[in-house]
Scaffold this active site. Sequence first.
Site, PDB file in Angstrom:
ATOM      1  N   TYR A   7      48.846  37.665  44.701  1.00  7.61           N
ATOM      2  CA  TYR A   7      48.339  39.300  44.898  1.00  7.61           C
ATOM      3  C   TYR A   7      47.378  39.363  46.182  1.00  7.61           C
ATOM      4  O   TYR A   7      47.674  40.054  47.218  1.00  7.61           O
ATOM      5  CB  TYR A   7      47.520  39.811  43.870  1.00  7.61           C
ATOM      6  CG  TYR A   7      47.009  41.214  43.973  1.00  7.61           C
ATOM      7  CD1 TYR A   7      47.547  42.279  43.837  1.00  7.61           C
ATOM      8  CD2 TYR A   7      45.713  41.068  44.220  1.00  7.61           C
ATOM      9  CE1 TYR A   7      47.013  43.469  43.844  1.00  7.61           C
ATOM     10  CE2 TYR A   7      44.833  42.373  44.506  1.00  7.61           C
ATOM     11  CZ  TYR A   7      45.699  43.634  44.206  1.00  7.61           C
ATOM     12  OH  TYR A   7      45.155  44.878  44.561  1.00  7.61           O
TER      13      TYR A   7
ATOM     14  N   SER B  45      43.142  45.572  49.814  1.00  8.25           N
ATOM     15  CA  SER B  45      42.086  45.238  48.648  1.00  8.25           C
ATOM     16  C   SER B  45      40.992  44.274  49.155  1.00  8.25           C
ATOM     17  O   SER B  45      41.268  43.554  50.185  1.00  8.25           O
ATOM     18  CB  SER B  45      42.784  44.374  47.693  1.00  8.25           C
ATOM     19  OG  SER B  45      41.694  44.001  46.527  1.00  8.25           O
TER      20      SER B  45
HETATM   21  P1  NAD Z   1      47.859  51.837  39.065  1.00  7.78           P
HETATM   22  O1  NAD Z   1      48.418  50.822  38.015  1.00  7.78           O
HETATM   23  O2  NAD Z   1      47.619  53.007  38.735  1.00  7.78           O
HETATM   24  O3  NAD Z   1      48.770  52.002  40.149  1.00  7.78           O
HETATM   25  C1  NAD Z   1      49.875  50.935  40.661  1.00  7.78           C
HETATM   26  C2  NAD Z   1      51.039  51.776  40.593  1.00  7.78           C
HETATM   27  O4  NAD Z   1      52.206  50.939  41.386  1.00  7.78           O
HETATM   28  C3  NAD Z   1      51.802  52.133  39.376  1.00  7.78           C
HETATM   29  O5  NAD Z   1      51.266  53.427  38.692  1.00  7.78           O
HETATM   30  C4  NAD Z   1      53.249  52.163  39.850  1.00  7.78           C
HETATM   31  O6  NAD Z   1      53.622  53.404  39.866  1.00  7.78           O
HETATM   32  C5  NAD Z   1      53.300  51.448  40.996  1.00  7.78           C
HETATM   33  N1  NAD Z   1      54.348  50.248  40.886  1.00  7.78           N
HETATM   34  C6  NAD Z   1      54.161  48.921  40.478  1.00  7.78           C
HETATM   35  N2  NAD Z   1      55.303  48.452  40.601  1.00  7.78           N
HETATM   36  C7  NAD Z   1      56.199  49.345  40.926  1.00  7.78           C
HETATM   37  C8  NAD Z   1      57.692  49.166  41.481  1.00  7.78           C
HETATM   38  N3  NAD Z   1      58.189  48.054  41.230  1.00  7.78           N
HETATM   39  N4  NAD Z   1      58.275  50.359  41.841  1.00  7.78           N
HETATM   40  C9  NAD Z   1      57.630  51.412  42.195  1.00  7.78           C
HETATM   41  N5  NAD Z   1      56.275  51.683  41.759  1.00  7.78           N
HETATM   42  C10 NAD Z   1      55.667  50.385  41.287  1.00  7.78           C
HETATM   43  O7  NAD Z   1      46.763  50.856  39.707  1.00  7.78           O
HETATM   44  P2  NAD Z   1      45.777  51.180  40.848  1.00  7.78           P
HETATM   45  O8  NAD Z   1      44.749  50.351  40.844  1.00  7.78           O
HETATM   46  O9  NAD Z   1      45.469  52.494  41.233  1.00  7.78           O
HETATM   47  O10 NAD Z   1      46.451  50.474  42.172  1.00  7.78           O
HETATM   48  C11 NAD Z   1      47.042  51.301  43.318  1.00  7.78           C
HETATM   49  C12 NAD Z   1      46.912  50.399  44.453  1.00  7.78           C
HETATM   50  O11 NAD Z   1      45.353  49.975  44.711  1.00  7.78           O
HETATM   51  C13 NAD Z   1      47.696  49.073  44.361  1.00  7.78           C
HETATM   52  O12 NAD Z   1      48.130  48.896  45.752  1.00  7.78           O
HETATM   53  C14 NAD Z   1      46.366  47.939  44.175  1.00  7.78           C
HETATM   54  O13 NAD Z   1      46.768  46.892  44.520  1.00  7.78           O
HETATM   55  C15 NAD Z   1      45.436  48.562  44.858  1.00  7.78           C
HETATM   56  N6  NAD Z   1      43.994  48.190  44.621  1.00  7.78           N
HETATM   57  C16 NAD Z   1      43.543  48.501  43.264  1.00  7.78           C
HETATM   58  C17 NAD Z   1      42.138  47.903  43.077  1.00  7.78           C
HETATM   59  C18 NAD Z   1      41.666  48.300  41.614  1.00  7.78           C
HETATM   60  O14 NAD Z   1      40.762  47.583  41.349  1.00  7.78           O
HETATM   61  N7  NAD Z   1      42.164  48.926  40.714  1.00  7.78           N
HETATM   62  C19 NAD Z   1      41.574  47.278  43.772  1.00  7.78           C
HETATM   63  C20 NAD Z   1      42.106  46.996  45.008  1.00  7.78           C
HETATM   64  C21 NAD Z   1      43.333  47.460  45.335  1.00  7.78           C
END
Ligand code: NAD
Length: 306
Positions: free
Chosen positions: A211, A198
Site C-alpha cells: 500500500y 497518504s
Molecule cells: P473508504 O473505504 O471509505 O474508501 C475507499 C473506496 O475505494 C471504497 O469506498 C471503494 O468504493 C473504493 N474502491 C476500492 N477498491 C475498488 C475497486 N476495485 N473498484 C472501485 N472502487 C474501489 O476509505 P477511505 O479511507 O476514505 O479511502 C479513500 C482514500 O483515502 C484511499 O485512496 C485511501 O488509500 C486514502 N487514505 C486513507 C487514509 C485513512 O486513514 N483512512 C489515510 C491516507 C490515505
Amino acid sequence: MGDADADTTRTDQLHFQNPVTRYPAIEPPEQHQAEPGLDSELQPKADIGEFSYRGTGRLEGRKALVTGGDSGIGAAVAIAFAREGADVALSYLPAEEQDAQNVARLIRECGRTAVTLPGDLTDAAFCRQVVDDAAGQLGGLDILVNNAGKQIVATSLEELPDEQVEQTYQTNILAMFRTTRAALAHLPAGGTIINTTSVEAYMPAPTLVDYASTKAAINNFTKGLANQLADKGIRANAVAPGPIWTPLQPTDGQPKEKLPEFGRSTPLGRAGQPTELAPAYVFLASPESSYVTGATIHVNGGMPSP
Ligand code: NAD
Ligand code: MG
C-alpha cells in the site's frame, strides 16, 4: 441529535474552534467488516459532513467524478462539492450501493445532480467506461478525484502474496493512470485532477509495504502529470491524509487490536474525520488554487511530512 448521528457534529468547518476538541479522541471498539466495508456499519459513525459541511458557492456549476465516493473521504468530498454547487458522479463497488445511495441522496438534497456508477476499477475497460459515463450523464467533466484505494495489512513480505500486491497496485495506481487518461478526453482548460495519496508515502508502516509504495508512486505520478498537463491549463495535485476514521480501517486496513488507539499518536491526539479532508479537495478543485499544481496538501493531524 438522534442515535444515527450521535458521533458526528453539527458545528460547521468555518466555525472558530479548537482542532484538538473539534472531535472526541475516538476509541473504536475492535471490529471487522469484509472488504470493501460500509460507512453505515462503522462504530463509532464517521463524520462525512452531512451535518457539518457548509458550502460557500466555490464550485458553482462544476461537474465532478469522485472515485470511492460512496464512503469515507470520497463521500465527504462528494458532499462538500455538491454543497459548493457542483454536480457529482460517484464511482464505487457494487457491494457499496447502500452507502452510495445515501451520498447521492445528500447531493440531491442540495439541488444538484448525483450520478451513481458502480463497477470495479481493477477492470481496465471499466476505468474508461466510468469516466465516459460520468461525463455523458453530467454533460461534461471539470474535476476528477482519484480517491478509490485498497489497504490490507500483512505482517511480513513472506506473508504478502503476489495476488494482494497486484490487486493493491491495480486499484491504487494503475486505475489512476487509466481514469486520468480517459478524463483527458473531457477535461477543459481550467479542469483539475486531485489524487488521494497518504502519509504512508513518507512514513511507510512495516505492515503496509505494498500500500505505502503505491502511495509514493501516486505522489510521483501527480507531480509528473502536473508537469505534463500544465500547458493545457489542467492542474494536478494530491491530498495526503493521515489516520482518518473510514471503512478502510476495519476491513483489514489495520490489525483489529490496533483500532482502539487509531490516530492517538498524532500531535493533535485523535483520528481525523472524513469531512476534515473536504476543504483541501474543494480548494484544489476550485479556480482559487489557479497557481497550485504538482502540490500535495497534508491533512494529517500534524505528522511530520516533507
Ligand atoms: P473508504 O473505504 O471509505 O474508501 C475507499 C473506496 O475505494 C471504497 O469506498 C471503494 O468504493 C473504493 N474502491 C476500492 N477498491 C475498488 C475497486 N476495485 N473498484 C472501485 N472502487 C474501489 O476509505 P477511505 O479511507 O476514505 O479511502 C479513500 C482514500 O483515502 C484511499 O485512496 C485511501 O488509500 C486514502 N487514505 C486513507 C487514509 C485513512 O486513514 N483512512 C489515510 C491516507 C490515505
Ligand atoms: Mg466504501
